[in-house]
Design a protein around this motif. Structure first.
Motif, mmCIF file in Angstrom:
data_model
loop_
_atom_site.group_PDB
_atom_site.id
_atom_site.type_symbol
_atom_site.label_atom_id
_atom_site.label_comp_id
_atom_site.label_asym_id
_atom_site.label_seq_id
_atom_site.Cartn_x
_atom_site.Cartn_y
_atom_site.Cartn_z
ATOM 1 N N SER A 54 9.628 13.126 24.212
ATOM 2 C CA SER A 54 8.371 13.392 23.511
ATOM 3 C C SER A 54 8.330 12.553 22.238
ATOM 4 C CB SER A 54 8.258 14.877 23.157
ATOM 5 O OG SER A 54 7.087 15.134 22.412
ATOM 6 N N TYR A 55 7.280 11.760 22.086
ATOM 7 C CA TYR A 55 7.146 10.882 20.932
ATOM 8 C C TYR A 55 5.972 11.320 20.056
ATOM 9 C CZ TYR A 55 10.185 7.730 23.581
ATOM 10 O OH TYR A 55 11.222 7.197 24.282
ATOM 11 N N PRO A 56 6.020 11.034 18.765
ATOM 12 C CA PRO A 56 4.874 11.342 17.898
ATOM 13 C C PRO A 56 3.632 10.578 18.355
ATOM 14 C CG PRO A 56 6.833 10.808 16.602
ATOM 15 C CD PRO A 56 7.153 10.458 18.021
ATOM 16 N N THR A 57 2.467 11.167 18.164
ATOM 17 C CA THR A 57 1.226 10.503 18.571
ATOM 18 C C THR A 57 0.899 9.335 17.655
ATOM 19 O OG1 THR A 57 -0.027 12.104 17.261
ATOM 20 C CG2 THR A 57 0.279 12.598 19.595
ATOM 21 N N ALA A 58 1.330 9.407 16.409
ATOM 22 C CA ALA A 58 1.086 8.323 15.456
ATOM 23 C C ALA A 58 2.313 8.169 14.568
ATOM 24 C CB ALA A 58 -0.147 8.617 14.612
ATOM 25 N N GLN A 59 2.703 6.946 14.345
ATOM 26 C CA GLN A 59 3.858 6.710 13.499
ATOM 27 C C GLN A 59 3.738 5.341 12.835
ATOM 28 O OE1 GLN A 59 7.524 6.344 15.791
ATOM 29 N NE2 GLN A 59 6.356 6.023 17.647
ATOM 30 N N GLU A 60 4.311 5.217 11.657
ATOM 31 C CA GLU A 60 4.285 3.961 10.924
ATOM 32 C C GLU A 60 5.629 3.752 10.248
ATOM 33 O OE1 GLU A 60 1.940 1.645 7.283
ATOM 34 O OE2 GLU A 60 1.388 3.675 7.839
ATOM 35 N N LEU A 61 6.141 2.540 10.364
ATOM 36 C CA LEU A 61 7.404 2.202 9.735
ATOM 37 C C LEU A 61 7.158 1.785 8.287
ATOM 38 C CD1 LEU A 61 9.048 0.117 12.611
ATOM 39 C CD2 LEU A 61 9.440 2.519 12.048
ATOM 40 N N LEU A 62 8.058 2.191 7.409
ATOM 41 C CA LEU A 62 8.005 1.767 6.017
ATOM 42 C C LEU A 62 8.910 0.551 5.857
ATOM 43 C CD1 LEU A 62 8.235 5.270 4.269
ATOM 44 C CD2 LEU A 62 6.175 3.950 4.826
ATOM 45 N N THR A 63 8.376 -0.538 5.342
ATOM 46 C CA THR A 63 9.114 -1.795 5.274
ATOM 47 C C THR A 63 9.291 -2.261 3.828
ATOM 48 O OG1 THR A 63 7.242 -3.349 5.318
ATOM 49 C CG2 THR A 63 7.943 -2.391 7.431
ATOM 50 N N PHE A 64 10.018 -3.354 3.684
ATOM 51 C CA PHE A 64 10.289 -3.907 2.360
ATOM 52 C C PHE A 64 9.004 -4.372 1.671
ATOM 53 C CE2 PHE A 64 9.755 -7.751 4.700
ATOM 54 C CZ PHE A 64 9.551 -8.790 3.786
ATOM 55 N N VAL A 65 7.964 -4.683 2.457
ATOM 56 C CA VAL A 65 6.706 -5.162 1.883
ATOM 57 C C VAL A 65 6.072 -4.091 0.990
ATOM 58 C CG1 VAL A 65 4.367 -5.955 2.407
ATOM 59 C CG2 VAL A 65 6.295 -6.740 3.795
ATOM 60 N N GLY A 66 6.225 -2.820 1.360
ATOM 61 C CA GLY A 66 5.655 -1.740 0.574
ATOM 62 C C GLY A 66 6.626 -1.108 -0.388
ATOM 63 N N GLY A 67 7.761 -1.742 -0.615
ATOM 64 C CA GLY A 67 8.788 -1.170 -1.482
ATOM 65 C C GLY A 67 8.632 -1.566 -2.936
ATOM 66 N N THR A 68 8.942 -0.643 -3.829
ATOM 67 C CA THR A 68 8.994 -0.935 -5.262
ATOM 68 C C THR A 68 10.228 -0.263 -5.861
ATOM 69 O OG1 THR A 68 7.599 0.980 -5.800
ATOM 70 C CG2 THR A 68 6.497 -1.153 -5.578
ATOM 71 N N VAL A 69 10.850 -0.947 -6.795
ATOM 72 C CA VAL A 69 12.014 -0.418 -7.505
ATOM 73 C C VAL A 69 11.668 -0.381 -8.991
ATOM 74 C CG1 VAL A 69 14.448 -0.729 -8.050
ATOM 75 C CG2 VAL A 69 13.599 -1.357 -5.777
ATOM 76 N N THR A 70 11.823 0.784 -9.602
ATOM 77 C CA THR A 70 11.481 0.951 -11.009
ATOM 78 C C THR A 70 12.690 1.479 -11.771
ATOM 79 O OG1 THR A 70 9.207 1.506 -10.378
ATOM 80 C CG2 THR A 70 9.878 2.035 -12.617
ATOM 81 N N ILE A 71 13.022 0.812 -12.862
ATOM 82 C CA ILE A 71 14.126 1.232 -13.727
ATOM 83 C C ILE A 71 13.570 1.478 -15.121
ATOM 84 C CG2 ILE A 71 16.348 0.606 -14.737
ATOM 85 C CD1 ILE A 71 16.879 -1.142 -12.313
ATOM 86 N N ASP A 72 13.751 2.681 -15.630
ATOM 87 C CA ASP A 72 13.235 3.067 -16.945
ATOM 88 C C ASP A 72 11.742 2.763 -17.076
ATOM 89 O OD1 ASP A 72 15.643 4.073 -17.807
ATOM 90 O OD2 ASP A 72 16.288 2.207 -18.761
ATOM 91 N N GLY A 73 11.002 3.017 -15.982
ATOM 92 C CA GLY A 73 9.553 2.843 -16.017
ATOM 93 C C GLY A 73 9.065 1.428 -15.824
ATOM 94 N N VAL A 74 9.975 0.476 -15.650
ATOM 95 C CA VAL A 74 9.602 -0.935 -15.488
ATOM 96 C C VAL A 74 9.912 -1.379 -14.064
ATOM 97 C CG1 VAL A 74 9.988 -3.288 -16.294
ATOM 98 C CG2 VAL A 74 10.071 -1.388 -17.918
ATOM 99 N N VAL A 75 8.921 -1.969 -13.383
ATOM 100 C CA VAL A 75 9.126 -2.454 -12.023
ATOM 101 C C VAL A 75 10.067 -3.655 -12.038
ATOM 102 C CG1 VAL A 75 8.014 -3.467 -9.999
ATOM 103 C CG2 VAL A 75 6.889 -1.605 -11.228
ATOM 104 N N VAL A 76 11.087 -3.608 -11.184
ATOM 105 C CA VAL A 76 12.060 -4.689 -11.076
ATOM 106 C C VAL A 76 11.700 -5.526 -9.855
ATOM 107 C CG1 VAL A 76 14.496 -5.262 -10.864
ATOM 108 C CG2 VAL A 76 13.808 -3.210 -12.113
#
Length: 217
Positions: A54-76
Motif C-alpha cells: 500500500s502506497y501513499p496517494t500523494a508524496q513529495e521528496l524533500l531535496t537539497f534545492v529546498g534546503g536552508t541552513v541557519t546559524i544564529d539567525g543568519v542563512v549560511v
C-alpha cells in the motif's frame, strides 16, 4: 522485511519487539533528505505471510534545492552537506538467567547524544572563532535546518510541505580548516546539541517540526 533469493524466490521475515536506538538525517548537494533508523528487536519469525503493498496517494521528496541552513539567525549559503543524528543510549543487552531466552525491552541507560555536522566551504572566521572561543558561551550557537517542498499542499493556498530541525543551543566543536593543494579550503563543523532548560525556560536539545497535508499523522 522481504528477502529475495538469487533463485527467484522471496522469504518474508517479521521482526517483533522493535525499538529505535538511533537515527540520522542527512542531505547533500544533488541529494534528497534521507532518514536512517537503527533498530533493536526481540525476536524474528518466518511464519508470517507477506501483506499487500500500500502506497501513499500523494508524496513529495524533500531535496537539497529546498534546503536552508541557519546559524544564529543568519542563512549560511556555503554548506555542501548537512547531517543530524541521535544515539538514544539504550541498553540492548538485557538478557537474564531463566527460561526466557529473549531479551527484555531496551531501556535508557545514559544521556542521549544528539549532534549535527556541516561540511562547508571556508568563507570567513565565524565558525572557527566559535570553535576556539576562550569562553563556554562563545562556543554556542543556534542551528536550524529546514527543507521545503516545491508543490503546494492539496487544498492550501500558500503552504508547502516542510521539515525543520532546530537546536536552540548547540556547542560548536569544529576543527581547523584543512588545506589540500590549490583547491578550495573545506571545513567540517560538528555541533553538539545541549539542553538549555532553566528555571524560566524549557528549551529541548532538539525540536523537529513537519508540515504536510496529513489530517491524522
Amino acid at each position: 522485511m522481504l528477502f529475495r533469493s538469487s533463485s527467484g524466490g522471496a522469504q518474508p521475515i517479521t521482526y517483533s519487539g522493535m525499538k529505535v536506538t538511533g537515527w540520522e538525517l542527512s542531505n547533500d548537494v544533488d541529494g534528497i533528505l534521507m532518514l536512517k533508523l537503527s533498530h533493536d528487536g526481540r525476536q524474528s519469525s518466518t511464519s508470517v505471510a507477506t501483506a499487500a503493498v500500500s502506497y501513499p496517494t500523494a508524496q513529495e521528496l524533500l531535496t537539497f534545492v529546498g534546503g536552508t541552513v541557519t546559524i544564529d539567525g543568519v542563512v549560511v549559503a556555503n554548506v555542501r552537506k548537512a547531517s543530524v543524528k541521535g544515539d538514544l543510549k539504550l541498553n540492548t543487552s538485557r538478557r537474564f538467567i531463566g527460561p526466557t531466552a529473549l531479551q527484555a525491552e531496551p531501556i535508557e541507560a545514559g544521556m542521549s547524544d544528539i549532534g549535527a555536522s556541516l561540511d562547508v566551504e571556508f568563507l570567513d572566521m565565524t565558525l572557527y572563532n566559535k570553535f576556539v572561543s576562550a569562553t563556554a558561551a562563545g562556543t554556542l550557537a543556534s542551528l536550524v535546518l529546514k527543507w521545503t517542498g516545491q508543490i503546494l499542499i492539496t487544498g492550501a493556498a500558500s503552504t508547502f510541505p516542510s521539515f525543520q530541525v532546530t537546536m536552540a543551543t548547540a556547542r560548536v566543536d569544529g576543527e581547523t580548516p584543512k588545506i589540500s593543494g590549490a583547491d578550495l579550503v573545506a571545513q567540517s563543523v560538528p555541533f553538539q546539541a545541549l539542553n538549555s532548560a532553566s528555571a524560566t525556560s524549557t528549551n529541548d536539545a532538539i525540536v523537529a517540526v513537519m508540515v504536510n497535508g496529513d489530517s491524522a499523522p
